[in-house]
Design a protein around this motif. Structure first.
Motif, PDB file in Angstrom:
ATOM      1  N   TYR A 265     -41.490 -14.067 102.737  1.00 22.34           N
ATOM      2  CA  TYR A 265     -41.035 -13.172 102.174  1.00 22.34           C
ATOM      3  C   TYR A 265     -41.523 -12.026 102.596  1.00 22.34           C
ATOM      4  CZ  TYR A 265     -38.324 -10.849  98.218  1.00 22.34           C
ATOM      5  OH  TYR A 265     -37.662  -9.936  98.009  1.00 22.34           O
ATOM      6  N   PHE A 266     -42.655 -12.070 102.983  1.00 20.21           N
ATOM      7  CA  PHE A 266     -43.837 -10.867 103.817  1.00 20.21           C
ATOM      8  C   PHE A 266     -42.498 -10.291 105.478  1.00 20.21           C
ATOM      9  CE2 PHE A 266     -46.441  -9.086 106.457  1.00 20.21           C
ATOM     10  CZ  PHE A 266     -47.365  -7.795 105.580  1.00 20.21           C
ATOM     11  N   CYS A 267     -42.335 -11.114 105.680  1.00 18.53           N
ATOM     12  CA  CYS A 267     -41.360 -10.747 106.968  1.00 18.53           C
ATOM     13  C   CYS A 267     -39.908  -9.897 106.889  1.00 18.53           C
ATOM     14  CB  CYS A 267     -41.002 -11.992 107.602  1.00 18.53           C
ATOM     15  SG  CYS A 267     -42.526 -12.672 108.325  1.00 18.53           S
ATOM     16  N   ILE A 268     -39.713 -10.788 105.779  1.00 16.70           N
ATOM     17  CA  ILE A 268     -37.623  -9.633 104.907  1.00 16.70           C
ATOM     18  C   ILE A 268     -38.211  -8.496 104.663  1.00 16.70           C
ATOM     19  CG2 ILE A 268     -36.178 -10.188 103.072  1.00 16.70           C
ATOM     20  CD1 ILE A 268     -36.458 -12.872 102.963  1.00 16.70           C
ATOM     21  N   ILE A 269     -39.194  -8.719 103.999  1.00 17.75           N
ATOM     22  CA  ILE A 269     -39.625  -7.110 102.722  1.00 17.75           C
ATOM     23  C   ILE A 269     -40.466  -6.097 103.579  1.00 17.75           C
ATOM     24  CG2 ILE A 269     -41.566  -6.049 101.570  1.00 17.75           C
ATOM     25  CD1 ILE A 269     -38.790  -7.429 100.159  1.00 17.75           C
ATOM     26  N   MET A 270     -40.771  -7.002 104.602  1.00 10.84           N
ATOM     27  CA  MET A 270     -41.070  -6.057 106.363  1.00 10.84           C
ATOM     28  C   MET A 270     -40.410  -4.772 106.749  1.00 10.84           C
ATOM     29  SD  MET A 270     -44.396  -5.366 109.644  1.00 10.84           S
ATOM     30  CE  MET A 270     -44.630  -4.437 109.687  1.00 10.84           C
ATOM     31  N   ALA A 271     -38.605  -5.290 106.730  1.00  7.98           N
ATOM     32  CA  ALA A 271     -38.122  -5.442 107.321  1.00  7.98           C
ATOM     33  C   ALA A 271     -37.268  -4.715 106.498  1.00  7.98           C
ATOM     34  CB  ALA A 271     -36.694  -6.485 107.686  1.00  7.98           C
ATOM     35  N   ASN A 272     -37.181  -4.870 105.144  1.00  5.31           N
ATOM     36  CA  ASN A 272     -36.073  -4.203 104.220  1.00  5.31           C
ATOM     37  C   ASN A 272     -36.950  -2.871 103.897  1.00  5.31           C
ATOM     38  OD1 ASN A 272     -33.895  -4.211 102.115  1.00  5.31           O
ATOM     39  ND2 ASN A 272     -35.400  -4.043 100.474  1.00  5.31           N
ATOM     40  N   SER A 273     -38.454  -2.605 103.507  1.00  6.37           N
ATOM     41  CA  SER A 273     -38.433  -1.286 103.325  1.00  6.37           C
ATOM     42  C   SER A 273     -38.965  -0.447 104.679  1.00  6.37           C
ATOM     43  CB  SER A 273     -40.573  -1.362 103.206  1.00  6.37           C
ATOM     44  OG  SER A 273     -40.993  -1.884 104.377  1.00  6.37           O
ATOM     45  N   THR A 274     -38.768  -0.912 105.737  1.00  3.69           N
ATOM     46  CA  THR A 274     -38.866   0.565 106.525  1.00  3.69           C
ATOM     47  C   THR A 274     -37.108   0.816 106.920  1.00  3.69           C
ATOM     48  OG1 THR A 274     -39.543  -1.282 108.131  1.00  3.69           O
ATOM     49  CG2 THR A 274     -38.226  -0.254 109.339  1.00  3.69           C
ATOM     50  N   LEU A 275     -36.049  -0.955 106.361  1.00  7.42           N
ATOM     51  CA  LEU A 275     -34.558   0.364 106.634  1.00  7.42           C
ATOM     52  C   LEU A 275     -34.710   0.747 105.176  1.00  7.42           C
ATOM     53  CD1 LEU A 275     -32.723  -3.356 107.516  1.00  7.42           C
ATOM     54  CD2 LEU A 275     -32.744  -0.949 109.099  1.00  7.42           C
ATOM     55  N   THR A 276     -35.087   0.878 104.256  1.00  6.08           N
ATOM     56  CA  THR A 276     -35.258   1.366 103.161  1.00  6.08           C
ATOM     57  C   THR A 276     -35.402   3.227 102.495  1.00  6.08           C
ATOM     58  OG1 THR A 276     -35.193  -0.156 101.643  1.00  6.08           O
ATOM     59  CG2 THR A 276     -36.208   1.659 100.653  1.00  6.08           C
ATOM     60  N   PHE A 277     -36.710   3.082 103.557  1.00  9.70           N
ATOM     61  CA  PHE A 277     -37.828   4.346 103.477  1.00  9.70           C
ATOM     62  C   PHE A 277     -36.889   5.568 105.227  1.00  9.70           C
ATOM     63  CE2 PHE A 277     -40.026   2.144 100.258  1.00  9.70           C
ATOM     64  CZ  PHE A 277     -39.708   2.997  99.096  1.00  9.70           C
ATOM     65  N   PHE A 278     -36.927   4.691 106.232  1.00 11.46           N
ATOM     66  CA  PHE A 278     -36.217   5.570 107.070  1.00 11.46           C
ATOM     67  C   PHE A 278     -34.798   5.189 108.105  1.00 11.46           C
ATOM     68  CE2 PHE A 278     -40.865   4.818 107.822  1.00 11.46           C
ATOM     69  CZ  PHE A 278     -41.647   6.455 108.116  1.00 11.46           C
ATOM     70  N   GLY A 279     -34.308   4.221 106.659  1.00 13.36           N
ATOM     71  CA  GLY A 279     -32.647   4.542 107.243  1.00 13.36           C
ATOM     72  C   GLY A 279     -32.098   5.912 107.396  1.00 13.36           C
ATOM     73  N   PRO A 280     -32.457   6.757 106.147  1.00 13.84           N
ATOM     74  CA  PRO A 280     -31.466   7.941 106.325  1.00 13.84           C
ATOM     75  C   PRO A 280     -32.415   8.744 107.238  1.00 13.84           C
ATOM     76  CG  PRO A 280     -32.566   7.142 104.283  1.00 13.84           C
ATOM     77  CD  PRO A 280     -32.872   6.586 104.757  1.00 13.84           C
ATOM     78  N   SER A 281     -33.832   8.429 107.818  1.00 11.54           N
ATOM     79  CA  SER A 281     -33.860   9.423 109.265  1.00 11.54           C
ATOM     80  C   SER A 281     -33.374   8.748 109.990  1.00 11.54           C
ATOM     81  CB  SER A 281     -35.705   9.082 109.367  1.00 11.54           C
ATOM     82  OG  SER A 281     -36.451   9.795 108.155  1.00 11.54           O
ATOM     83  N   VAL A 282     -32.511   7.556 110.615  1.00 16.46           N
ATOM     84  CA  VAL A 282     -32.355   7.073 111.259  1.00 16.46           C
ATOM     85  C   VAL A 282     -31.120   7.903 111.900  1.00 16.46           C
ATOM     86  CG1 VAL A 282     -30.839   4.353 113.035  1.00 16.46           C
ATOM     87  CG2 VAL A 282     -33.395   4.764 111.730  1.00 16.46           C
ATOM     88  N   VAL A 283     -30.489   7.649 110.356  1.00 14.28           N
ATOM     89  CA  VAL A 283     -29.047   8.766 110.539  1.00 14.28           C
ATOM     90  C   VAL A 283     -28.643   9.512 111.160  1.00 14.28           C
ATOM     91  CG1 VAL A 283     -26.908   9.360 109.254  1.00 14.28           C
ATOM     92  CG2 VAL A 283     -28.147   7.345 108.883  1.00 14.28           C
ATOM     93  N   ARG A 284     -29.996  10.872 110.726  1.00 13.94           N
ATOM     94  CA  ARG A 284     -30.316  12.045 111.186  1.00 13.94           C
ATOM     95  C   ARG A 284     -31.060  12.100 113.131  1.00 13.94           C
ATOM     96  NH1 ARG A 284     -34.872  15.584 108.423  1.00 13.94           N
ATOM     97  NH2 ARG A 284     -36.412  14.255 109.690  1.00 13.94           N
ATOM     98  N   GLU A 285     -31.471  10.879 112.926  1.00 13.22           N
ATOM     99  CA  GLU A 285     -31.095  10.930 114.395  1.00 13.22           C
ATOM    100  C   GLU A 285     -30.837  10.634 115.305  1.00 13.22           C
ATOM    101  OE1 GLU A 285     -34.565  10.333 116.681  1.00 13.22           O
ATOM    102  OE2 GLU A 285     -36.073  11.459 115.324  1.00 13.22           O
ATOM    103  N   ILE A 286     -29.733  10.373 114.997  1.00 15.47           N
ATOM    104  CA  ILE A 286     -28.280  10.372 115.672  1.00 15.47           C
ATOM    105  C   ILE A 286     -27.934  11.937 115.617  1.00 15.47           C
ATOM    106  CG2 ILE A 286     -26.310   9.262 115.504  1.00 15.47           C
ATOM    107  CD1 ILE A 286     -26.903   6.685 114.045  1.00 15.47           C
ATOM    108  N   GLY A 287     -27.930  12.668 114.732  1.00 16.50           N
ATOM    109  CA  GLY A 287     -26.824  13.233 114.579  1.00 16.50           C
ATOM    110  C   GLY A 287     -26.518  14.334 113.772  1.00 16.50           C
ATOM    111  N   PHE A 288     -26.461  14.095 112.435  1.00 13.25           N
ATOM    112  CA  PHE A 288     -26.062  14.349 111.127  1.00 13.25           C
ATOM    113  C   PHE A 288     -26.915  14.831 110.390  1.00 13.25           C
ATOM    114  CE2 PHE A 288     -23.888   9.914 112.729  1.00 13.25           C
ATOM    115  CZ  PHE A 288     -22.583  10.893 112.705  1.00 13.25           C
ATOM    116  N   SER A 289     -26.922  16.015 110.357  1.00 10.87           N
ATOM    117  CA  SER A 289     -28.182  16.732 109.703  1.00 10.87           C
ATOM    118  C   SER A 289     -27.990  17.070 108.077  1.00 10.87           C
ATOM    119  CB  SER A 289     -27.915  17.860 110.965  1.00 10.87           C
ATOM    120  OG  SER A 289     -27.283  18.914 110.592  1.00 10.87           O
ATOM    121  N   SER A 290     -26.903  17.197 107.861  1.00 10.74           N
ATOM    122  CA  SER A 290     -26.196  17.339 106.734  1.00 10.74           C
ATOM    123  C   SER A 290     -26.645  16.259 105.666  1.00 10.74           C
ATOM    124  CB  SER A 290     -24.355  17.543 106.088  1.00 10.74           C
ATOM    125  OG  SER A 290     -24.492  17.953 104.639  1.00 10.74           O
ATOM    126  N   PRO A 291     -27.973  16.669 104.496  1.00 11.58           N
ATOM    127  CA  PRO A 291     -27.821  15.349 103.893  1.00 11.58           C
ATOM    128  C   PRO A 291     -26.952  14.758 102.876  1.00 11.58           C
ATOM    129  CG  PRO A 291     -29.234  17.800 103.288  1.00 11.58           C
ATOM    130  CD  PRO A 291     -28.545  18.044 104.281  1.00 11.58           C
TER     131      PRO A 291
END
Length: 447
Positions: A265-291
């Motif tokens: 479960y540690f391995c699963i949660i490491m991925a899930n928390s990364t996606l949860t807290f940095f998913g919006p930042s990934v979308v902004r990195e692509i070029g979508f700046s509006s919240p």
């Protein structure tokens, strides 16, 4: 269907009254799951709204990515220290009082987040949010075992846990809209309004829990005497059919099986928390700046995550297979993360596709995972064991955001962090295939 398979599983009332029993479980599902899902949606929104607040909060407060990563992750330290005591307390005072306390507490902390100005305040409140929410998720997992036999649980878990994906569907556009429309109102920034307007409903829902939730089937005034008898008998037969499972708390804590599940479960949660807290930042990195735009894109992806969780749980029930449903879902998530590291931010389309695969795969692994420890633990050991697995494994939720923030600050890109997390999540497949089959055979032997 899983329910049909279960009708003959335990004999007795199940076999004699399959239609009546099916009606009872429909009644239980409609009574409990929508409300529990609503609470989990609120919990998830209040936990992860910092990922959307980050889009403007860091600039307003002059916080670095490392400060954000530490603050986002320190939530899970509160989880670690208070989750096991909370689940033990649930068995003692009941689910209704425990879940009400948890919900009201995290709602208040979420509101207080709007007043943060310094890093130490950010860290303190995120830690306290973890303290108050500790026990909710494993508590509900334990609570559902009171109401569903083993062959019905994967579907119930999937429905409940899909609320975290639904929270992404709702929370993204909600946070984006609040930040866009209310930024500057009353002199408050948009991220401050997010914490205020998303914290208040949790406080109100916690109060409602006191009046709505039922601790155990014996106390269900909304079931007839005959329905209670069918339900209780079916669950007791399921316990007997599963054979010996560990009931001793101390033995469960010393059981290497529990620690193997923690590693998985540690391995699963490491991925899930990364996606949860940095998913919006990934979308902004692509070029979508509006919240607001970021919120809607994340909503669409999380809708796929919700579908994956439910469908994977249903198929797991129908086939009575758990290991590969969890292992291959996690492998798909790892593949998405690895691919994202290669294509971000060069290709917007491929980056979004990789992010979607990572989120859908990772989230689909979570509901069926919990079927494995539930086949090995029972009684007090289940209360402690489930909380122990969740709390220790969630230390990955502390490490992953901090690591991602630090690597982003030092390298200027997310690539290295994404590849590292992908490698860890891929270990899920290896651990399940290599160890869980042997564990299952071992736990089926008589004591």
């Amino acid at each position: 269907m899983a329910s049909a398979a279960h009708a003959g599983h335990g004999g007795g009332s199940s076999a004699a009254n399959p239609e009546n029993l099916e009606s009872v479980y429909r009644k239980v599902t409609w009574r409990l799951l929508p409300f529990l899902m609503f609470l989990w949606i609120l919990a998830w929104i209040d936990r992860v709204n910092v990922g959307f607040a980050k889009l403007t909060m860091l600039q307003d407060l002059q916080f670095s990515e490392t400060v954000y990563g530490l603050g986002a992750g320190i939530f899970f330290l509160g989880y670690f220290f208070f989750e096991v005591p909370s689940n033990m307390w649930l068995e003692r005072i009941g689910a209704r009082a425990t879940i009400a306390r948890i919900t009201i507490g995290w709602g208040i902390i979420c509101v207080l987040m709007m007043f943060v100005t310094q890093p130490w305040q950010f860290y303190t409140l995120r830690f306290l949010l973890g303290v108050f929410e500790a026990g909710f998720y494993p508590g509900i997992i334990l609570y559902l075992t009171y109401w569903y036999p083993s062959l019905r649980r994967a579907k119930a878990f999937g429905l409940f846990m899909s609320a975290s994906a639904l929270a992404g569907v709702i929370g993204g556009p909600l946070a984006g809209t609040i930040m866009t429309q209310l930024g500057g109102a009353n002199g408050w920034a948009g991220w401050q309004w997010v914490f205020l307007l998303e914290g208040i409903p949790s406080v109100l829902a916690g109060i409602a829990t006191i009046f709505y939730l039922t601790d155990k089937p014996e106390k269900a005034h909304w079931l007839t005497s005959e329905e209670k008898a069918l339900l209780i008998q079916d669950i007791e037969q399921d316990k007997k059919a599963l054979g010996h499972r560990e009931h001793s708390v101390l033995k469960a804590l010393k059981n290497p099986i529990v620690w193997k599940f923690i590693a998985i479960y540690f391995c699963i949660i490491m991925a899930n928390s990364t996606l949860t807290f940095f998913g919006p930042s990934v979308v902004r990195e692509i070029g979508f700046s509006s919240p607001a735009t970021v919120g809607w894109i994340m909503a669409a992806i999380y809708l796929g995550g919700a579908a994956g969780m439910i469908l994977n749980g249903i198929h797991s029930d129908r086939t009575s297979e758990v290991r590969y449903h969890c292992a291959f879902a996690a492998l798909a998530g790892a593949t998405g993360l690895m691919a994202l590291g290669f294509v971000l931010p060069a290709s917007a389309a491929l980056s979004l596709a990789a992010l979607a695969l990572a989120i859908v795969g990772t989230m689909s692994a979570i509901p069926v995972f919990w079927q494995m420890p539930n086949h090995c633990l029972a009684g007090s050991a289940a209360a402690v064991g489930i909380a122990l697995i969740n709390s220790v494994a969630n230390l990955a939720g502390f490490g992953a955001p901090y690591l991602m923030g630090y690597l982003k600050d030092t390298t200027g890109v997310m690539t290295h962090g994404l590849w590292l997390v992908a490698a860890v999540e891929a270990l899920t497949f290896v651990l399940i295939v290599g160890f869980v089959s042997k564990v299952s055979r071992q736990t089926q032997q008589p004591a």
